[in-house]
Each structure stands twice: as C-alpha cells, then as structure tokens.
Design a protein around this motif. Structure first.
Motif, PDB file in Angstrom:
ATOM      1  N   UNK A 133       0.824  -1.212   0.000  1.00 52.64           N
ATOM      2  CA  UNK A 133       0.000   0.000   0.000  1.00 52.64           C
ATOM      3  C   UNK A 133       0.859   1.262   0.000  1.00 52.64           C
ATOM      4  N   UNK A 134       1.963   1.183   0.717  1.00 55.92           N
ATOM      5  CA  UNK A 134       2.838   2.345   0.821  1.00 55.92           C
ATOM      6  C   UNK A 134       3.520   2.641  -0.509  1.00 55.92           C
ATOM      7  N   UNK A 135       3.955   1.614  -1.201  1.00 57.85           N
ATOM      8  CA  UNK A 135       4.604   1.819  -2.498  1.00 57.85           C
ATOM      9  C   UNK A 135       3.616   2.364  -3.524  1.00 57.85           C
ATOM     10  N   UNK A 136       2.367   1.933  -3.444  1.00 60.85           N
ATOM     11  CA  UNK A 136       1.344   2.490  -4.337  1.00 60.85           C
ATOM     12  C   UNK A 136       1.133   3.973  -4.058  1.00 60.85           C
ATOM     13  N   UNK A 137       1.164   4.351  -2.797  1.00 53.27           N
ATOM     14  CA  UNK A 137       0.972   5.751  -2.412  1.00 53.27           C
ATOM     15  C   UNK A 137       2.132   6.619  -2.870  1.00 53.27           C
ATOM     16  N   UNK A 138       3.356   6.160  -2.629  1.00 56.38           N
ATOM     17  CA  UNK A 138       4.541   6.949  -2.974  1.00 56.38           C
ATOM     18  C   UNK A 138       4.781   6.960  -4.478  1.00 56.38           C
ATOM     19  N   UNK A 139       4.483   5.843  -5.133  1.00 59.17           N
ATOM     20  CA  UNK A 139       4.500   5.759  -6.603  1.00 59.17           C
ATOM     21  C   UNK A 139       5.815   6.249  -7.211  1.00 59.17           C
ATOM     22  N   UNK A 140       6.926   5.773  -6.682  1.00 63.43           N
ATOM     23  CA  UNK A 140       8.225   6.071  -7.263  1.00 63.43           C
ATOM     24  C   UNK A 140       8.830   7.395  -6.856  1.00 63.43           C
ATOM     25  N   UNK A 141       8.152   8.182  -6.032  1.00 63.98           N
ATOM     26  CA  UNK A 141       8.701   9.460  -5.592  1.00 63.98           C
ATOM     27  C   UNK A 141       9.872   9.230  -4.630  1.00 63.98           C
ATOM     28  N   UNK A 142      10.677  10.256  -4.450  1.00 57.54           N
ATOM     29  CA  UNK A 142      11.830  10.143  -3.559  1.00 57.54           C
ATOM     30  C   UNK A 142      11.367  10.020  -2.110  1.00 57.54           C
ATOM     31  N   UNK A 143      12.183   9.367  -1.299  1.00 57.29           N
ATOM     32  CA  UNK A 143      11.821   9.190   0.101  1.00 57.29           C
ATOM     33  C   UNK A 143      13.066   9.173   0.973  1.00 57.29           C
ATOM     34  N   UNK A 144      12.837   9.460   2.244  1.00 57.05           N
ATOM     35  CA  UNK A 144      13.869   9.414   3.270  1.00 57.05           C
ATOM     36  C   UNK A 144      13.262   8.670   4.450  1.00 57.05           C
ATOM     37  N   UNK A 145      13.985   7.696   4.994  1.00 56.87           N
ATOM     38  CA  UNK A 145      13.401   6.805   5.992  1.00 56.87           C
ATOM     39  C   UNK A 145      14.170   6.896   7.313  1.00 56.87           C
ATOM     40  N   UNK A 146      13.420   7.161   8.373  1.00 54.76           N
ATOM     41  CA  UNK A 146      13.937   7.085   9.738  1.00 54.76           C
ATOM     42  C   UNK A 146      13.286   5.895  10.434  1.00 54.76           C
ATOM     43  N   UNK A 147      13.967   5.347  11.439  1.00 54.17           N
ATOM     44  CA  UNK A 147      13.380   4.254  12.217  1.00 54.17           C
ATOM     45  C   UNK A 147      13.929   4.264  13.629  1.00 54.17           C
ATOM     46  N   UNK A 148      13.092   3.831  14.556  1.00 55.99           N
ATOM     47  CA  UNK A 148      13.560   3.487  15.893  1.00 55.99           C
ATOM     48  C   UNK A 148      14.627   2.409  15.748  1.00 55.99           C
ATOM     49  N   UNK A 149      15.663   2.419  16.598  1.00 56.71           N
ATOM     50  CA  UNK A 149      16.724   1.412  16.453  1.00 56.71           C
ATOM     51  C   UNK A 149      16.388   0.040  17.021  1.00 56.71           C
ATOM     52  N   UNK A 150      15.172  -0.148  17.546  1.00 54.93           N
ATOM     53  CA  UNK A 150      14.792  -1.464  18.060  1.00 54.93           C
ATOM     54  C   UNK A 150      14.781  -2.482  16.917  1.00 54.93           C
ATOM     55  N   UNK A 151      15.036  -3.721  17.233  1.00 54.88           N
ATOM     56  CA  UNK A 151      15.128  -4.765  16.199  1.00 54.88           C
ATOM     57  C   UNK A 151      13.842  -4.827  15.383  1.00 54.88           C
ATOM     58  N   UNK A 152      12.673  -4.811  16.047  1.00 49.82           N
ATOM     59  CA  UNK A 152      11.405  -4.988  15.321  1.00 49.82           C
ATOM     60  C   UNK A 152      11.105  -3.833  14.374  1.00 49.82           C
ATOM     61  N   UNK A 153      11.552  -2.631  14.710  1.00 52.93           N
ATOM     62  CA  UNK A 153      11.313  -1.497  13.813  1.00 52.93           C
ATOM     63  C   UNK A 153      12.298  -1.494  12.656  1.00 52.93           C
ATOM     64  N   UNK A 154      13.526  -1.892  12.919  1.00 48.55           N
ATOM     65  CA  UNK A 154      14.493  -1.996  11.820  1.00 48.55           C
ATOM     66  C   UNK A 154      14.065  -3.088  10.841  1.00 48.55           C
ATOM     67  N   UNK A 155      13.615  -4.221  11.380  1.00 47.30           N
ATOM     68  CA  UNK A 155      13.125  -5.290  10.501  1.00 47.30           C
ATOM     69  C   UNK A 155      11.933  -4.793   9.681  1.00 47.30           C
ATOM     70  N   UNK A 156      11.028  -4.073  10.322  1.00 44.12           N
ATOM     71  CA  UNK A 156       9.841  -3.569   9.621  1.00 44.12           C
ATOM     72  C   UNK A 156      10.234  -2.615   8.504  1.00 44.12           C
ATOM     73  N   UNK A 157      11.167  -1.720   8.783  1.00 38.15           N
ATOM     74  CA  UNK A 157      11.587  -0.744   7.773  1.00 38.15           C
ATOM     75  C   UNK A 157      12.114  -1.433   6.522  1.00 38.15           C
ATOM     76  N   UNK A 158      12.881  -2.494   6.702  1.00 33.77           N
ATOM     77  CA  UNK A 158      13.462  -3.171   5.542  1.00 33.77           C
ATOM     78  C   UNK A 158      12.423  -4.032   4.820  1.00 33.77           C
ATOM     79  N   UNK A 159      11.448  -4.583   5.557  1.00 33.54           N
ATOM     80  CA  UNK A 159      10.443  -5.443   4.934  1.00 33.54           C
ATOM     81  C   UNK A 159       9.374  -4.653   4.176  1.00 33.54           C
ATOM     82  N   UNK A 160       9.339  -3.339   4.337  1.00 33.59           N
ATOM     83  CA  UNK A 160       8.381  -2.531   3.579  1.00 33.59           C
ATOM     84  C   UNK A 160       8.683  -2.542   2.079  1.00 33.59           C
ATOM     85  N   UNK A 161       9.893  -2.905   1.722  1.00 39.01           N
ATOM     86  CA  UNK A 161      10.251  -3.008   0.310  1.00 39.01           C
ATOM     87  C   UNK A 161      10.322  -1.667  -0.398  1.00 39.01           C
TER      88      UNK A 161
END
Length: 227
Positions: free
Chosen positions: A51-79
């Motif tokens: 859903x997020x990739x459909x919303x952003x539709x190729x536009x530029x992005x910058x990603x921040x995340x909490x350093x906890x393991x579950x948030x880092x894993x989530x950030x990378x799994x968003x694709x």
C-alpha cells in the motif's frame, strides 16, 4: 524558503507484530529493544509495504526508524528500495521505556495505576512517562524541520516507530491536548498514517486516530488536524 522543500507526505508506520505483542512473558528474559517480529508481523509489514509503495509511486523518500530490532526489521520489509546504509536510525523514536527486564505482575499493577493516574503523566518504575516520550519526540521534530530546509529534501518522509510514539508525534505536531491524546488508540501493528501537505503549507492527517473514549470531544483545533 524552508517551506519550499517540505515533503509532500510524512508517513508514520507502526512495526508489525513482535514477540512481545504475541507473548508478554518474553519481557522477563529478552530486552524490549531486542524483540523480533513474528511471522504474522512480517506479513503485516509486507502488506503495508504494498500500500505504501502504491501511495509513494516512485517518488523520492527518506526513511527514519527506531533502532529497536522490530522497527528496523519492519523498515526493511516494507520493500521501499532502501539499503541498511540508507536507513536513519533515531533513538528518540524508540518505544516508551517501561523497565529493564519486566516482572509481569509488577507491570500489570503499574498499568492499573497508570489508568487511574493518566497515561500521559504516569512514569513507570525504572521507565518513562508519556510526557518523557513527548519531550524526546519534540527534539526529534526540531531535527526533522532542519532537514526540510535542505534543497535535496525528499518528497516523502517515512518514520517507522511504535504506536505510542506515533500518537505523541501527532500530539506534538498538531498541539493536541493531553485529554484528547489519552482518548485515542494506537494504530494496529503494521498500519500507517499519513500527514499530507496542503496548499496552505500545513499538514493534515489522512484520517483521525480511532477514539476509544467518545466522551472526550475534540476541540476545533484538534478536528482541524484531519478536516
């Protein structure tokens, strides 16, 4: 000049289901920051990523995340096409500190006291209050606004964090009252909310948070956050 580079969207993402969401006894032996996503949590995040990739539709992005393991894993799994080096880890976006290793009976008692005292003000023994998290989120927002002044600022900001932190981010951003903050619920695991830039250079939520306490009536200022 700074407003010229404001991102079109600020997107707050809650991590997927973690081991602690599935079984809170794990807090007795595993630090909160070290908890992993469950398989269900991974599926939640992958679905959010579609859903997020459909919303952003190729536009530029910058990603921040909490350093906890579950948030880092989530950030990378968003694709979102980012690498580990692209991910900006920010300790100020971490979960509310409740304790170190947690005694379930003690936490259960403190949660009961918190309900009477107030979720925003109550400070857990060896942990934080909601107001402590609010303060550190406020300092992160100052850093975020400095990013907005950069000519190369991305069109989308994605912040992968925790449910309470998401609510406090919006409370600080939109100047919500403590009463309204305490009347709304966290987004579900793997869900995201969007602050969209309007023509007047202000941001509005794509939808309000679910309100568990209908007795608290949002003020006109609070309603203007999404209307």
């Amino acid at each position: 000049m700074g407003a010229r580079y404001r991102p079109k969207r600020i997107i707050l993402v809650r991590h997927g289901e973690s081991q602690g969401n599935a079984d809170d006894t794990i807090y007795e032996t595993v630090p909160d920051h070290a908890l992993h996503l469950t398989e269900r949590g991974r599926e939640q995040v992958r679905a959010a990523g579609v859903r997020l990739r459909e919303l952003i539709d190729g536009e530029s992005l910058r990603v921040w995340a909490s350093p906890y393991v579950r948030t880092r894993q989530s950030a990378m799994l968003l694709g979102l096409g980012i690498t580990d080096d692209d991910l900006r880890l920010e300790p100020r976006l971490r979960e509310q500190d409740w304790a170190n290793f947690q005694d379930p009976a003690q936490i259960k008692m403190e949660k009961r006291i918190r309900n009477e005292y107030g979720h925003f003000w109550y400070r857990f023994t060896n942990g934080e209050s909601g107001s402590d998290v609010y303060d550190r989120v406020s300092t992160f927002l100052e850093s975020l606004h400095r990013n907005f002044a950069e000519p190369e600022m991305s069109e989308n900001v994605v912040i992968v964090t925790h449910g309470l932190t998401m609510r406090l981010f919006c409370m600080r951003w939109f100047h919500w009252s403590v009463e309204y903050f305490e009347s709304i619920s966290n987004p579900d695991n793997g869900e995201f909310i969007v602050l969209g830039l309007q023509e007047d250079d202000r941001y509005k939520l794509n939808a309000p948070f679910e309100q568990w306490n209908p007795d608290v009536v949002p003020t006109p200022r609070e309603r203007s956050s999404w209307h």
